[in-house]
Design a protein around this motif. Structure first.
Motif, PDB file in Angstrom:
ATOM      1  N   VAL A  96      -7.564   8.709  36.186  1.00  0.00           N
ATOM      2  CA  VAL A  96      -8.451   9.869  36.112  1.00  0.00           C
ATOM      3  C   VAL A  96      -8.313  10.724  37.367  1.00  0.00           C
ATOM      4  CG1 VAL A  96     -10.885  10.562  36.108  1.00  0.00           C
ATOM      5  CG2 VAL A  96     -10.077   8.859  34.494  1.00  0.00           C
ATOM      6  N   ALA A  97      -8.104  10.093  38.512  1.00  0.00           N
ATOM      7  CA  ALA A  97      -7.937  10.869  39.751  1.00  0.00           C
ATOM      8  C   ALA A  97      -6.708  11.763  39.666  1.00  0.00           C
ATOM      9  CB  ALA A  97      -7.834   9.926  40.940  1.00  0.00           C
ATOM     10  N   TYR A  98      -5.594  11.200  39.223  1.00  0.00           N
ATOM     11  CA  TYR A  98      -4.365  12.004  39.170  1.00  0.00           C
ATOM     12  C   TYR A  98      -4.403  13.040  38.041  1.00  0.00           C
ATOM     13  CZ  TYR A  98      -2.236   8.930  42.598  1.00  0.00           C
ATOM     14  OH  TYR A  98      -1.957   8.246  43.746  1.00  0.00           O
ATOM     15  N   THR A  99      -4.834  12.620  36.851  1.00  0.00           N
ATOM     16  CA  THR A  99      -4.861  13.579  35.745  1.00  0.00           C
ATOM     17  C   THR A  99      -5.951  14.620  35.938  1.00  0.00           C
ATOM     18  OG1 THR A  99      -6.269  12.116  34.427  1.00  0.00           O
ATOM     19  CG2 THR A  99      -3.880  11.974  34.078  1.00  0.00           C
ATOM     20  N   GLY A 100      -7.088  14.221  36.537  1.00  0.00           N
ATOM     21  CA  GLY A 100      -8.167  15.180  36.776  1.00  0.00           C
ATOM     22  C   GLY A 100      -7.768  16.257  37.778  1.00  0.00           C
ATOM     23  N   SER A 101      -7.095  15.839  38.850  1.00  0.00           N
ATOM     24  CA  SER A 101      -6.682  16.845  39.831  1.00  0.00           C
ATOM     25  C   SER A 101      -5.601  17.757  39.254  1.00  0.00           C
ATOM     26  CB  SER A 101      -6.187  16.174  41.104  1.00  0.00           C
ATOM     27  OG  SER A 101      -5.023  15.405  40.847  1.00  0.00           O
ATOM     28  N   ALA A 102      -4.693  17.189  38.464  1.00  0.00           N
ATOM     29  CA  ALA A 102      -3.670  18.019  37.834  1.00  0.00           C
ATOM     30  C   ALA A 102      -4.292  18.962  36.800  1.00  0.00           C
ATOM     31  CB  ALA A 102      -2.611  17.149  37.181  1.00  0.00           C
ATOM     32  N   ALA A 103      -5.303  18.478  36.068  1.00  0.00           N
ATOM     33  CA  ALA A 103      -5.966  19.324  35.076  1.00  0.00           C
ATOM     34  C   ALA A 103      -6.713  20.470  35.750  1.00  0.00           C
ATOM     35  CB  ALA A 103      -6.927  18.493  34.237  1.00  0.00           C
ATOM     36  N   LEU A 104      -7.376  20.184  36.867  1.00  0.00           N
ATOM     37  CA  LEU A 104      -8.070  21.261  37.578  1.00  0.00           C
ATOM     38  C   LEU A 104      -7.099  22.282  38.147  1.00  0.00           C
ATOM     39  CD1 LEU A 104     -10.924  19.361  39.414  1.00  0.00           C
ATOM     40  CD2 LEU A 104     -11.118  21.028  37.576  1.00  0.00           C
ATOM     41  N   ALA A 105      -5.967  21.803  38.625  1.00  0.00           N
ATOM     42  CA  ALA A 105      -4.963  22.741  39.147  1.00  0.00           C
ATOM     43  C   ALA A 105      -4.414  23.619  38.027  1.00  0.00           C
ATOM     44  CB  ALA A 105      -3.835  21.969  39.822  1.00  0.00           C
ATOM     45  N   ARG A 110      -4.653  28.756  34.347  1.00  0.00           N
ATOM     46  CA  ARG A 110      -4.874  29.174  32.952  1.00  0.00           C
ATOM     47  C   ARG A 110      -6.142  28.514  32.428  1.00  0.00           C
ATOM     48  NH1 ARG A 110       0.344  27.662  29.864  1.00  0.00           N
ATOM     49  NH2 ARG A 110      -1.192  27.735  28.221  1.00  0.00           N
ATOM     50  N   PRO A 111      -7.286  29.181  32.472  1.00  0.00           N
ATOM     51  CA  PRO A 111      -8.555  28.576  32.056  1.00  0.00           C
ATOM     52  C   PRO A 111      -8.616  28.210  30.577  1.00  0.00           C
ATOM     53  CG  PRO A 111      -8.941  30.571  33.332  1.00  0.00           C
ATOM     54  CD  PRO A 111      -7.475  30.493  33.057  1.00  0.00           C
ATOM     55  N   GLU A 112      -7.757  28.762  29.773  1.00  0.00           N
ATOM     56  CA  GLU A 112      -7.820  28.497  28.321  1.00  0.00           C
ATOM     57  C   GLU A 112      -7.315  27.105  27.946  1.00  0.00           C
ATOM     58  OE1 GLU A 112      -3.918  30.669  29.095  1.00  0.00           O
ATOM     59  OE2 GLU A 112      -6.003  31.028  29.632  1.00  0.00           O
ATOM     60  N   ILE A 113      -6.726  26.352  28.871  1.00  0.00           N
ATOM     61  CA  ILE A 113      -6.231  25.018  28.528  1.00  0.00           C
ATOM     62  C   ILE A 113      -7.244  23.933  28.871  1.00  0.00           C
ATOM     63  CG2 ILE A 113      -3.823  25.690  28.810  1.00  0.00           C
ATOM     64  CD1 ILE A 113      -3.850  24.137  31.455  1.00  0.00           C
ATOM     65  N   PHE A 114      -8.525  24.298  28.980  1.00  0.00           N
ATOM     66  CA  PHE A 114      -9.572  23.341  29.331  1.00  0.00           C
ATOM     67  C   PHE A 114      -9.626  22.182  28.338  1.00  0.00           C
ATOM     68  CE2 PHE A 114     -13.951  21.877  28.730  1.00  0.00           C
ATOM     69  CZ  PHE A 114     -14.205  21.381  29.989  1.00  0.00           C
ATOM     70  N   GLY A 115      -9.601  22.479  27.047  1.00  0.00           N
ATOM     71  CA  GLY A 115      -9.707  21.433  26.024  1.00  0.00           C
ATOM     72  C   GLY A 115      -8.568  20.431  26.092  1.00  0.00           C
ATOM     73  N   ARG A 116      -7.344  20.923  26.207  1.00  0.00           N
ATOM     74  CA  ARG A 116      -6.186  20.032  26.288  1.00  0.00           C
ATOM     75  C   ARG A 116      -6.207  19.194  27.561  1.00  0.00           C
ATOM     76  NH1 ARG A 116      -1.428  24.012  25.069  1.00  0.00           N
ATOM     77  NH2 ARG A 116      -3.024  25.550  25.467  1.00  0.00           N
ATOM     78  N   ALA A 117      -6.664  19.786  28.657  1.00  0.00           N
ATOM     79  CA  ALA A 117      -6.717  19.053  29.919  1.00  0.00           C
ATOM     80  C   ALA A 117      -7.757  17.936  29.857  1.00  0.00           C
ATOM     81  CB  ALA A 117      -7.026  20.002  31.061  1.00  0.00           C
ATOM     82  N   MET A 118      -8.897  18.197  29.223  1.00  0.00           N
ATOM     83  CA  MET A 118      -9.930  17.167  29.132  1.00  0.00           C
ATOM     84  C   MET A 118      -9.530  16.040  28.183  1.00  0.00           C
ATOM     85  SD  MET A 118     -12.227  17.693  31.255  1.00  0.00           S
ATOM     86  CE  MET A 118     -11.083  18.445  32.395  1.00  0.00           C
ATOM     87  N   VAL A 119      -8.698  16.317  27.207  1.00  0.00           N
ATOM     88  CA  VAL A 119      -8.189  15.260  26.331  1.00  0.00           C
ATOM     89  C   VAL A 119      -7.331  14.289  27.134  1.00  0.00           C
ATOM     90  CG1 VAL A 119      -6.618  14.806  24.402  1.00  0.00           C
ATOM     91  CG2 VAL A 119      -8.340  16.577  24.197  1.00  0.00           C
ATOM     92  N   VAL A 120      -6.506  14.806  28.022  1.00  0.00           N
ATOM     93  CA  VAL A 120      -5.653  13.945  28.850  1.00  0.00           C
ATOM     94  C   VAL A 120      -6.510  13.098  29.782  1.00  0.00           C
ATOM     95  CG1 VAL A 120      -3.874  13.956  30.617  1.00  0.00           C
ATOM     96  CG2 VAL A 120      -3.697  15.494  28.679  1.00  0.00           C
ATOM     97  N   VAL A 121      -7.548  13.674  30.365  1.00  0.00           N
ATOM     98  CA  VAL A 121      -8.446  12.911  31.240  1.00  0.00           C
ATOM     99  C   VAL A 121      -9.202  11.861  30.427  1.00  0.00           C
ATOM    100  CG1 VAL A 121     -10.447  13.091  32.773  1.00  0.00           C
ATOM    101  CG2 VAL A 121      -8.636  14.790  32.885  1.00  0.00           C
ATOM    102  N   GLY A 122      -9.598  12.216  29.213  1.00  0.00           N
ATOM    103  CA  GLY A 122     -10.279  11.251  28.340  1.00  0.00           C
ATOM    104  C   GLY A 122      -9.379  10.092  27.940  1.00  0.00           C
ATOM    105  N   LEU A 123      -8.103  10.372  27.707  1.00  0.00           N
ATOM    106  CA  LEU A 123      -7.164   9.283  27.399  1.00  0.00           C
ATOM    107  C   LEU A 123      -7.000   8.346  28.585  1.00  0.00           C
ATOM    108  CD1 LEU A 123      -4.415  11.207  25.405  1.00  0.00           C
ATOM    109  CD2 LEU A 123      -6.012   9.513  24.528  1.00  0.00           C
ATOM    110  N   ALA A 124      -7.016   8.903  29.788  1.00  0.00           N
ATOM    111  CA  ALA A 124      -6.930   8.054  30.972  1.00  0.00           C
ATOM    112  C   ALA A 124      -8.176   7.180  31.108  1.00  0.00           C
ATOM    113  CB  ALA A 124      -6.746   8.919  32.212  1.00  0.00           C
ATOM    114  N   GLU A 125      -9.335   7.699  30.743  1.00  0.00           N
ATOM    115  CA  GLU A 125     -10.571   6.923  30.812  1.00  0.00           C
ATOM    116  C   GLU A 125     -10.600   5.829  29.750  1.00  0.00           C
ATOM    117  OE1 GLU A 125     -13.857   5.554  32.346  1.00  0.00           O
ATOM    118  OE2 GLU A 125     -12.772   7.220  33.220  1.00  0.00           O
ATOM    119  N   GLY A 126      -9.822   5.987  28.697  1.00  0.00           N
ATOM    120  CA  GLY A 126      -9.747   4.962  27.652  1.00  0.00           C
ATOM    121  C   GLY A 126      -9.219   3.631  28.157  1.00  0.00           C
ATOM    122  N   ILE A 127      -8.498   3.637  29.265  1.00  0.00           N
ATOM    123  CA  ILE A 127      -7.981   2.392  29.827  1.00  0.00           C
ATOM    124  C   ILE A 127      -9.135   1.469  30.183  1.00  0.00           C
ATOM    125  CG2 ILE A 127      -6.682   1.423  31.769  1.00  0.00           C
ATOM    126  CD1 ILE A 127      -5.125   4.060  31.858  1.00  0.00           C
TER     127      ILE A 127
END
Length: 142
Positions: A96-105, A110-127
């Motif tokens: 979550v630390a790595y994907t969250g920082s990459a998603a925020l960057a 591009r603010p419109e990719i919020f949904g896709r970025a949060m899906v990646v962070v959610g998949l990381a939290e699934g671990i």
């Protein structure tokens, strides 16, 4: 009184002494803390060895069920459940630390990719959830 609430003053005194030790002796404080950490780790390992070698407690009505369970199998399953939760939580924290920082960057450009970025962070939290499921299965077998 609750045991954990009773240890709170001890923790506060230890934290105050640690801060004073670091302020007073900066160079030797690291050596003292390392030695203290080694002593605490040795004590924890001795406690773990004692817990694994102890016979399981039998309930009064289920002597046959206690005889069917090998000695230490329940405790080993509980320790394995704790390791599963701890390992998966640490792995999820790194992910979550790595994907969250990459998603925020990416979202800052591009603010419109919020949904896709949060899906990646959610998949990381699934671990962490996978580790929790494994621990529930192990506790059920204990």
């Amino acid at each position: 009184m609750n045991l954990w609430l009773g240890t709170l003053p001890v923790f506060l005194v230890a934290a105050t002494l640690a801060i004073l030790l670091v302020k007073r002796w900066r160079k030797s404080a690291l050596k003292i803390f390392t030695a203290l950490n080694i002593v605490m780790m040795a004590g924890a390992l001795a406690l773990l060895a004692g817990a694994l070698s102890a016979a399981p407690a039998a309930a009064t009505g289920s002597v046959a069920a206690a005889a069917a369970t090998p000695a230490g199998a329940g405790g080993a399953a509980l320790i394995a459940a704790a390791i599963a939760v701890a390992g998966s939580s640490i792995g999820a924290a790194f992910a979550v630390a790595y994907t969250g920082s990459a998603a925020l960057a990416a979202m800052s450009e591009r603010p419109e990719i919020f949904g896709r970025a949060m899906v990646v962070v959610g998949l990381a939290e699934g671990i962490a959830i996978y580790g929790l499921i494994i621990s529930i299965i192990l506790i059920g077998k204990a």
